[in-house]
Design a protein around this motif. Structure first.
Motif, PDB file in Angstrom:
ATOM      1  N   LYS A 111       0.670  -1.272  -0.232  1.00  0.00           N
ATOM      2  CA  LYS A 111      -0.036   0.078   0.092  1.00  0.00           C
ATOM      3  C   LYS A 111       1.092   1.287   0.031  1.00  0.00           C
ATOM      4  CE  LYS A 111      -3.700  -2.581   0.091  1.00  0.00           C
ATOM      5  NZ  LYS A 111      -4.347  -2.708  -0.995  1.00  0.00           N
ATOM      6  N   LYS A 112       1.983   1.244  -0.422  1.00  0.00           N
ATOM      7  CA  LYS A 112       3.076   2.154  -0.838  1.00  0.00           C
ATOM      8  C   LYS A 112       2.838   2.684  -2.263  1.00  0.00           C
ATOM      9  CE  LYS A 112       4.104   2.056   3.555  1.00  0.00           C
ATOM     10  NZ  LYS A 112       3.860   3.068   4.707  1.00  0.00           N
ATOM     11  N   ILE A 113       3.622   3.961  -2.516  1.00  0.00           N
ATOM     12  CA  ILE A 113       3.696   4.480  -3.859  1.00  0.00           C
ATOM     13  C   ILE A 113       5.082   4.563  -3.808  1.00  0.00           C
ATOM     14  CG2 ILE A 113       3.769   6.353  -5.605  1.00  0.00           C
ATOM     15  CD1 ILE A 113       1.224   7.528  -3.923  1.00  0.00           C
ATOM     16  N   SER A 114       5.700   3.830  -5.122  1.00  0.00           N
ATOM     17  CA  SER A 114       7.299   3.694  -5.255  1.00  0.00           C
ATOM     18  C   SER A 114       7.778   4.981  -5.601  1.00  0.00           C
ATOM     19  CB  SER A 114       7.540   2.512  -6.111  1.00  0.00           C
ATOM     20  OG  SER A 114       7.033   3.061  -7.531  1.00  0.00           O
ATOM     21  N   GLN A 115       8.866   5.297  -5.587  1.00  0.00           N
ATOM     22  CA  GLN A 115       9.654   6.231  -5.891  1.00  0.00           C
ATOM     23  C   GLN A 115       9.629   6.553  -7.439  1.00  0.00           C
ATOM     24  OE1 GLN A 115      11.184   8.558  -4.094  1.00  0.00           O
ATOM     25  NE2 GLN A 115      12.031   9.804  -5.500  1.00  0.00           N
ATOM     26  N   ARG A 116       9.816   5.623  -8.058  1.00  0.00           N
ATOM     27  CA  ARG A 116       9.685   5.663  -9.660  1.00  0.00           C
ATOM     28  C   ARG A 116       8.199   6.104 -10.114  1.00  0.00           C
ATOM     29  NH1 ARG A 116      10.983   1.078 -14.164  1.00  0.00           N
ATOM     30  NH2 ARG A 116      10.529   2.202 -15.987  1.00  0.00           N
ATOM     31  N   ASN A 117       7.214   5.345  -9.649  1.00  0.00           N
ATOM     32  CA  ASN A 117       5.876   5.911  -9.798  1.00  0.00           C
ATOM     33  C   ASN A 117       5.575   7.248  -9.254  1.00  0.00           C
ATOM     34  OD1 ASN A 117       4.896   3.502 -10.791  1.00  0.00           O
ATOM     35  ND2 ASN A 117       3.951   2.815  -8.923  1.00  0.00           N
ATOM     36  N   GLN A 118       6.061   7.966  -8.064  1.00  0.00           N
ATOM     37  CA  GLN A 118       6.022   9.146  -7.771  1.00  0.00           C
ATOM     38  C   GLN A 118       6.604  10.192  -8.770  1.00  0.00           C
ATOM     39  OE1 GLN A 118       6.952  10.033  -3.564  1.00  0.00           O
ATOM     40  NE2 GLN A 118       7.484  12.374  -3.982  1.00  0.00           N
ATOM     41  N   VAL A 119       7.908   9.709  -9.111  1.00  0.00           N
ATOM     42  CA  VAL A 119       8.805  10.627 -10.133  1.00  0.00           C
ATOM     43  C   VAL A 119       7.822  10.769 -11.509  1.00  0.00           C
ATOM     44  CG1 VAL A 119      10.888  11.051 -11.410  1.00  0.00           C
ATOM     45  CG2 VAL A 119      10.808  10.414  -8.927  1.00  0.00           C
ATOM     46  N   ALA A 120       7.556   9.804 -11.725  1.00  0.00           N
ATOM     47  CA  ALA A 120       6.576   9.660 -13.305  1.00  0.00           C
ATOM     48  C   ALA A 120       5.491  10.646 -13.168  1.00  0.00           C
ATOM     49  CB  ALA A 120       6.390   8.382 -13.588  1.00  0.00           C
ATOM     50  N   ILE A 121       4.775  10.580 -11.814  1.00  0.00           N
ATOM     51  CA  ILE A 121       3.635  11.387 -11.710  1.00  0.00           C
ATOM     52  C   ILE A 121       3.926  12.992 -11.940  1.00  0.00           C
ATOM     53  CG2 ILE A 121       1.656  11.974 -10.417  1.00  0.00           C
ATOM     54  CD1 ILE A 121       1.456   8.755 -10.074  1.00  0.00           C
ATOM     55  N   GLU A 122       5.074  13.180 -10.870  1.00  0.00           N
ATOM     56  CA  GLU A 122       5.329  14.640 -10.886  1.00  0.00           C
ATOM     57  C   GLU A 122       6.019  15.154 -12.200  1.00  0.00           C
ATOM     58  OE1 GLU A 122       8.375  14.301  -7.819  1.00  0.00           O
ATOM     59  OE2 GLU A 122       6.830  14.429  -6.359  1.00  0.00           O
ATOM     60  N   GLN A 123       6.402  14.351 -13.011  1.00  0.00           N
ATOM     61  CA  GLN A 123       6.919  14.771 -14.397  1.00  0.00           C
ATOM     62  C   GLN A 123       5.824  14.913 -15.347  1.00  0.00           C
ATOM     63  OE1 GLN A 123       9.719  11.926 -15.085  1.00  0.00           O
ATOM     64  NE2 GLN A 123      11.392  12.833 -14.511  1.00  0.00           N
ATOM     65  N   ALA A 124       4.888  14.139 -15.055  1.00  0.00           N
ATOM     66  CA  ALA A 124       3.674  14.231 -16.058  1.00  0.00           C
ATOM     67  C   ALA A 124       3.097  15.580 -15.695  1.00  0.00           C
ATOM     68  CB  ALA A 124       2.556  13.229 -15.909  1.00  0.00           C
ATOM     69  N   LYS A 125       2.840  15.795 -14.287  1.00  0.00           N
ATOM     70  CA  LYS A 125       2.202  17.207 -14.255  1.00  0.00           C
ATOM     71  C   LYS A 125       2.826  18.229 -14.289  1.00  0.00           C
ATOM     72  CE  LYS A 125       0.186  19.715  -9.960  1.00  0.00           C
ATOM     73  NZ  LYS A 125      -0.079  19.831  -8.326  1.00  0.00           N
ATOM     74  N   ALA A 126       4.144  18.222 -14.314  1.00  0.00           N
ATOM     75  CA  ALA A 126       5.017  19.490 -14.735  1.00  0.00           C
ATOM     76  C   ALA A 126       4.752  19.708 -16.133  1.00  0.00           C
ATOM     77  CB  ALA A 126       6.542  19.073 -14.299  1.00  0.00           C
ATOM     78  N   GLN A 127       4.458  18.587 -16.913  1.00  0.00           N
ATOM     79  CA  GLN A 127       4.278  18.915 -18.366  1.00  0.00           C
ATOM     80  C   GLN A 127       3.013  19.402 -18.769  1.00  0.00           C
ATOM     81  OE1 GLN A 127       7.138  15.363 -20.184  1.00  0.00           O
ATOM     82  NE2 GLN A 127       4.982  15.594 -20.669  1.00  0.00           N
ATOM     83  N   GLY A 128       1.983  19.719 -17.542  1.00  0.00           N
ATOM     84  CA  GLY A 128       0.961  20.206 -17.904  1.00  0.00           C
ATOM     85  C   GLY A 128      -0.330  19.201 -18.143  1.00  0.00           C
ATOM     86  N   ILE A 129       0.071  17.887 -17.825  1.00  0.00           N
ATOM     87  CA  ILE A 129      -1.019  16.827 -17.779  1.00  0.00           C
ATOM     88  C   ILE A 129      -1.555  16.568 -16.634  1.00  0.00           C
ATOM     89  CG2 ILE A 129      -1.268  14.368 -17.965  1.00  0.00           C
ATOM     90  CD1 ILE A 129       1.201  14.293 -20.002  1.00  0.00           C
ATOM     91  N   LYS A 130      -3.080  16.699 -16.517  1.00  0.00           N
ATOM     92  CA  LYS A 130      -3.780  16.655 -15.371  1.00  0.00           C
ATOM     93  C   LYS A 130      -3.539  15.308 -14.694  1.00  0.00           C
ATOM     94  CE  LYS A 130      -6.336  20.536 -14.945  1.00  0.00           C
ATOM     95  NZ  LYS A 130      -5.948  21.231 -13.751  1.00  0.00           N
ATOM     96  N   VAL A 131      -3.314  14.876 -13.521  1.00  0.00           N
ATOM     97  CA  VAL A 131      -3.052  13.743 -12.943  1.00  0.00           C
ATOM     98  C   VAL A 131      -4.352  13.431 -11.943  1.00  0.00           C
ATOM     99  CG1 VAL A 131      -1.912  11.876 -11.610  1.00  0.00           C
ATOM    100  CG2 VAL A 131      -0.706  13.619 -13.408  1.00  0.00           C
ATOM    101  N   VAL A 132      -5.253  12.419 -12.326  1.00  0.00           N
ATOM    102  CA  VAL A 132      -6.365  12.490 -11.140  1.00  0.00           C
ATOM    103  C   VAL A 132      -6.451  10.941 -10.786  1.00  0.00           C
ATOM    104  CG1 VAL A 132      -8.987  12.272 -11.519  1.00  0.00           C
ATOM    105  CG2 VAL A 132      -7.665  14.079 -12.681  1.00  0.00           C
ATOM    106  N   ILE A 133      -6.376  11.042  -9.394  1.00  0.00           N
ATOM    107  CA  ILE A 133      -6.523   9.581  -8.724  1.00  0.00           C
ATOM    108  C   ILE A 133      -8.036   9.468  -8.804  1.00  0.00           C
ATOM    109  CG2 ILE A 133      -6.732   8.642  -6.495  1.00  0.00           C
ATOM    110  CD1 ILE A 133      -3.712   9.183  -7.542  1.00  0.00           C
ATOM    111  N   CYS A 134      -8.442   8.155  -9.317  1.00  0.00           N
ATOM    112  CA  CYS A 134      -9.866   7.729  -9.532  1.00  0.00           C
ATOM    113  C   CYS A 134     -10.166   6.388  -8.631  1.00  0.00           C
ATOM    114  CB  CYS A 134      -9.988   7.461 -10.932  1.00  0.00           C
ATOM    115  SG  CYS A 134     -11.582   7.436 -11.395  1.00  0.00           S
ATOM    116  N   THR A 135     -10.761   6.383  -7.720  1.00  0.00           N
ATOM    117  CA  THR A 135     -10.955   5.563  -6.466  1.00  0.00           C
ATOM    118  C   THR A 135     -12.075   5.179  -5.909  1.00  0.00           C
ATOM    119  OG1 THR A 135      -9.887   4.801  -4.456  1.00  0.00           O
ATOM    120  CG2 THR A 135     -10.184   7.211  -4.745  1.00  0.00           C
ATOM    121  N   GLY A 136     -12.251   4.045  -5.477  1.00  0.00           N
ATOM    122  CA  GLY A 136     -13.562   3.905  -4.638  1.00  0.00           C
ATOM    123  C   GLY A 136     -13.569   4.574  -3.262  1.00  0.00           C
ATOM    124  N   ARG A 137     -12.566   4.871  -2.808  1.00  0.00           N
ATOM    125  CA  ARG A 137     -12.453   5.455  -1.621  1.00  0.00           C
ATOM    126  C   ARG A 137     -12.880   6.871  -1.627  1.00  0.00           C
ATOM    127  NH1 ARG A 137      -6.401   3.977   0.866  1.00  0.00           N
ATOM    128  NH2 ARG A 137      -6.201   2.039  -0.048  1.00  0.00           N
TER     129      ARG A 137
END
Length: 269
Positions: free
Chosen positions: A18-44
């Motif tokens: 139940k952790k976010i890996s460093q590689r996943n975190q970096v990729a998401i941060e880079q996508a957001k920095a490029q202007g891509i909306k990153v949306v968590i889509c969850t049942g929670r």
């Protein structure tokens, strides 16, 4: 061109711890920095994902989440609900009767609070273990507040018995509700029409985006509608077969940074 990526949490972005890996975190941060909306889509609910949003730097103005399997579209920074659809009191009563008939525990979610009901004397709910970040309130049926809006009902129990009980649910319920498994030990009931694709389509309309400009990534039954909806639907290697069957792409598993791998390949410049 993909302008928004919607990502499921459990079994997708989160590893088995139940952790976010460093590689996943970096990729998401880079996508957001490029202007891509990153949306968590969850049942929670939103209250149960704040630690992950904070880690990913997704609590700024302009950041959104799809929660309650599409029942809420929310702003991450304020929690403001932009779009919503909840169960009616009549539906809640019907689901309580179903749980009693099945002799299974039922939990009702309203925002960040979970009302644990006395629908079974033989089986205790696993939902407090599944979502410990939420406030769990044991509630006698006589004390249930019928004026409170309830987002969804859930049965959290050991997989073997839960799967057996699912076969005993009358067809009527699958015609009148969205009935899906979001995890092996969790069955969820939402208002009919409420899916992750439903919530995502509402957010896309608000943002002026088309389905072709969206990538979705998931692994479970409740991810299936959004995988079908998106321009690029991505299944994890650990996804259920139904999701893999409709996906445009199958990435590596949640233990192998599958989210990062597909973001790096398709989204990052």
């Amino acid at each position: 061109m993909i302008k928004l990526v919607a990502i499921d949490l459990d079994g997708t972005l989160l590893n088995d711890q139940k952790k976010i890996s460093q590689r996943n975190q970096v990729a998401i941060e880079q996508a957001k920095a490029q202007g891509i909306k990153v949306v968590i889509c969850t049942g929670r609910p939103l209250e149960a994902i704040h630690p992950f949003l904070a880690q990913l730097n997704l609590e700024e103005p302009g950041d959104y989440s799809i929660t309650f399997n599409g029942g809420f579209v929310q702003k991450n920074d304020t929690g403001e609900v932009l779009e919503k659809k909840v169960l009616t009191s009549e539906q809640v009563k019907e689901l309580i009767t179903l749980a009693q008939t099945l002799d299974m525990p039922l939990d009702l979610l309203s925002g960040g609070k979970v009302y644990t009901l006395e629908t079974s004397t033989n089986h205790l709910s696993l939902y407090p273990e599944i979502n410990p970040l939420l406030t769990h309130i044991p509630t006698p049926l006589a004390d249930l507040d019928w004026q409170r809006p309830y987002n969804k009902a859930v049965i959290g129990y050991e997989q073997q018995l839960l799967d057996q009980k699912i076969t005993e649910i009358p067809r009527h319920f699958k015609e009148q509700y969205e009935v899906i498994k979001s995890r092996a030990v969790l069955l969820e009931f939402m208002p009919k029409g409420v899916t992750k694709a439903y919530g995502l389509a509402l957010l896309a309309k608000d943002l002026g985006l088309t389905a072709a400009e969206i990538m979705t990534i998931g692994d479970e039954e409740n991810d299936l509608p959004m995988i079908e909806y998106a321009g690029i639907g991505v299944a994890m290697a650990n996804a259920v077969d139904q999701v893999k069957a409709v996906a445009n792409v199958v990435t590596a598993s949640n233990e192998e940074d599958g989210v990062a791998q597909v973001i790096e390949k398709y989204l990052l410049k």
